[in-house]
Design an enzyme around this catalytic site. Structure first.
Site, PDB file in Angstrom:
ATOM      1  N   LYS A 253      14.136  14.823   0.878  1.00 38.39           N
ATOM      2  CA  LYS A 253      14.187  15.330   2.253  1.00 38.39           C
ATOM      3  C   LYS A 253      15.549  15.986   2.497  1.00 38.39           C
ATOM      4  O   LYS A 253      16.516  15.731   1.771  1.00 38.39           O
ATOM      5  CB  LYS A 253      14.018  14.167   3.247  1.00 38.39           C
ATOM      6  CG  LYS A 253      12.634  13.551   3.285  1.00 38.39           C
ATOM      7  CD  LYS A 253      12.557  12.499   4.377  1.00 38.39           C
ATOM      8  CE  LYS A 253      11.215  11.767   4.370  1.00 38.39           C
ATOM      9  NZ  LYS A 253      10.071  12.619   4.735  1.00 38.39           N
TER      10      LYS A 253
ATOM     11  N   ARG B 119       1.245   6.715   1.264  1.00 43.68           N
ATOM     12  CA  ARG B 119      -0.166   6.547   0.890  1.00 43.68           C
ATOM     13  C   ARG B 119      -0.304   5.815  -0.430  1.00 43.68           C
ATOM     14  O   ARG B 119      -1.309   5.165  -0.684  1.00 43.68           O
ATOM     15  CB  ARG B 119      -0.845   7.924   0.858  1.00 43.68           C
ATOM     16  CG  ARG B 119      -0.265   8.852  -0.157  1.00 43.68           C
ATOM     17  CD  ARG B 119      -0.669  10.306   0.073  1.00 43.68           C
ATOM     18  NE  ARG B 119      -0.021  10.881   1.259  1.00 43.68           N
ATOM     19  CZ  ARG B 119      -0.216  12.125   1.683  1.00 43.68           C
ATOM     20  NH1 ARG B 119      -1.056  12.916   1.021  1.00 43.68           N
ATOM     21  NH2 ARG B 119       0.404  12.582   2.748  1.00 43.68           N
TER      22      ARG B 119
END
Ligand code: BES
Ligand code: MN
Ligand code: ZN
Length: 508
Positions: free
Chosen positions: A289, A363
């Site tokens: 990020k 996930r």
């Protein structure tokens, strides 16, 4: 939480012996009988102030006046709460928060709050939301400030809810109902505030092992009804949790897999499982990020914080259901050991997954947590809560959770609980056609789709592991933490979904 004595005051509203008397008006104050009565005692000064300050009784507006000895209360505050027909019961949280904040601003030790007349059938819920609102509205995460100001105890010590019984004493049933509503609201707010603390604490404090210890101490607190199992990396390895372990392998801090179980005294009516995303810090991994993008990424364990905190309240209040809370806790970092793009992971259910983005880590951790829940717990219903996708915030804005499920009855029941609780949730479709985005040329699937429908493809990825167990996915990336405050919700961690989980698990 600060100790605030919440009492029921049953005398005439205007004669309430408190330092600050607060009442509400539904729009135009000149049509409100208590407003008119107060104004008469104060010789027209209240109406004058209201006019001067353009107070129209709209939601969020307020006017405060000194009584100069003409009433037992030193001051009176009038809060606008908008049109009567539009007043949702859960709005009372924000109203009560405003009332106690007005008391604290004025340095009052006691506040009397006149319960608006909304019908006897809504009274218990209103009192519960008042109890929630005063504790949520006085929440402060101030332990790292060293100055005096930030640490000062709020002045209000007692908060009375005023319902004029016209000289009659409350019945035993009324007293009991009031007490029960206060207790319920206080327990719920305590759990929400605990979740807020866990989110607001830095990632260096709330590590996977720290969360494991918190789960264990919760089981100790409720030793008759709650047990905790906290799995080490080795135990997760033995269970085959290849996706979860891969996400955590770049960190020097060991992963922890938490499983809390609440068992009611009576034979449970059904078995629920609440699963929380527990990424204690999300750097993105090698799909790194930006600095701005990871600034708030201590929030990424908000799902775990919420399910653990909700369990605490569920055990305190009692549930007819067997309730499980599960959280796969780890950090997503870069290092010589971190997982890489192109890696193929073996999930707990055997599915192989090609990694095309290490920042879609939630996930992966949840996929194995869902398989654990489905195969080891075999719940009748399972729910997951995850700060999963920025795409969900693009779709719904920063305050609303995205809810996905292919089980109509379950998702309706969940959304009804959210509505009663006043938490903003909105359903998104699990569009089967978008599954094509998760096709891989080397493994059963890949972990990331393209930009369009990002919240949904994340939901579809999770569905692979939920299989036929009734399941609801709640993406809380937006509402788990807010940068704009409202009265019952300061900036930072919100404890989002805790109240709805408690509502769902403890209301018949
Ligand atoms: N934890 C983030 C999602 C997030 C973003 C939570 C902002 C709270 C605020 C998640 O792990 C993530 O990085 N998601 C990616 C998915 C993408 C790579 C498919 C995202 O949303 O960009
Ligand atoms: Mn990520
Ligand atoms: Zn994440």
């Amino acid at each position: 939480m600060a100790v605030i004595d919440l009492t029921h005051l049953t005398g005439a509203a205007l004669q309430t012996p408190v330092e600050l008397l607060v009442f509400t008006v539904f729009g135009d104050p000149t049509k409100d009988s208590l407003f008119k009565a107060t104004d008469a005692v104060l010789g027209g000064a209240l109406a004058d102030s209201a006019k001067a300050e353009l107070f129209e009784g709209k939601s969020g507006q307020s006017v405060t006046i000194h009584t100069h000895g003409k009433l037992p209360a030193k001051r009176v505050a009038v809060l606008g709460i908008g049109a009567r027909g539009e007043f949702a019961t859960s709005t009372m949280r924000d109203v009560a928060a405003q009332a106690i904040q007005a008391g604290n601003r004025a340095g009052a030790t006691s506040v009397g709050f006149v319960l608006p007349a909304l019908g006897a059938n809504r009274e218990a819920m209103l009192v519960q939301f008042i109890a929630e609102g005063i504790h949520l509205g006085t929440y402060k995460f101030n332990r790292y400030f060293t100055g005096e100001d930030a640490k000062r105890e709020p002045s209000v010590k007692s908060f009375g809810v005023v319902t004029d019984l016209k000289g009659k004493k409350p019945t035993v049933a009324q007293t009991r109902a009031f007490g029960a509503a206060v207790t319920r609201g206080t327990v719920i707010a305590g759990a929400v505030n605990q979740a807020r603390d866990l989110v607001n604490e830095p990632a260096d404090v709330i590590t996977p092992t720290a969360l494991g210890k918190i789960a264990e101490s919760l089981a100790k607190k409720h030793k008759d009804t709650v047990t905790a199992t906290v799995l080490t990396p080795k135990q997760c390895q033995e269970l085959g949790m290849g996706m979860f372990l891969a996400v955590g392998q770049g960190s020097d801090r060991e992963v922890r897999f938490i499983h809390l179980t609440y068992t009611p005294a009576k034979k449970p009516k059904k078995r629920l499982c609440l699963i929380g995303k527990g990424v204690t810090f999300d750097s993105g991994g090698y799909s790194l990020k930006t600095s701005v993008g990871m600034e708030d990424m201590k929030v990424d364990m908000a799902g775990a914080a919420s399910v653990i905190s909700a369990m605490d309240a569920i055990a305190t209040l009692g549930s007819d259901y067997e309730v499980h809370a599960v959280a796969a806790c780890c950090e997503n970092l870069v290092s010589g050991r971190a997982y890489k793009l192109g890696d193929v992971l073996h999930s707990m259910d055997g599915t192989t997954v090609e990694i095309n983005n290490t920042d879609a880590e939630g996930r992966l951790t949840l996929g194995d947590a869902i398989t654990y829940a489905r195969t080891k717990i075999e719940p009748d219903e399972m729910f997951d809560f995850a700060t999963l996708t920025g795409a969900c915030m693009v779709a719904l804005g920063p305050y609303t959770a995205g809810v996905m499920s292919d089980h109509e009855a379950l998702v309706k029941g969940w959304l009804a609980a959210a509505t009663a609780t006043g938490e903003d949730m909105w359903r998104l479709p699990l569009l089967p056609r978008l599954r094509e985005q998760l096709k891989s040329s080397v493994a059963d699937m890949r972990n990331t789709g393209d930009r369009f429908g990002g919240a949904i493809t994340a939901g579809l990825f999770l569905k692979t592991f939920a299989k036929d167990t009734p399941w609801v996915h709640v993406d809380i990336a937006g509402p788990a933490s807010v940068s704009t405050a409202r009265p019952s919700q300061p900036k930072g961690g919100t404890g989002f979904a805790v109240a709805t989980m408690i509502e769902y698990a403890t209301r018949r």
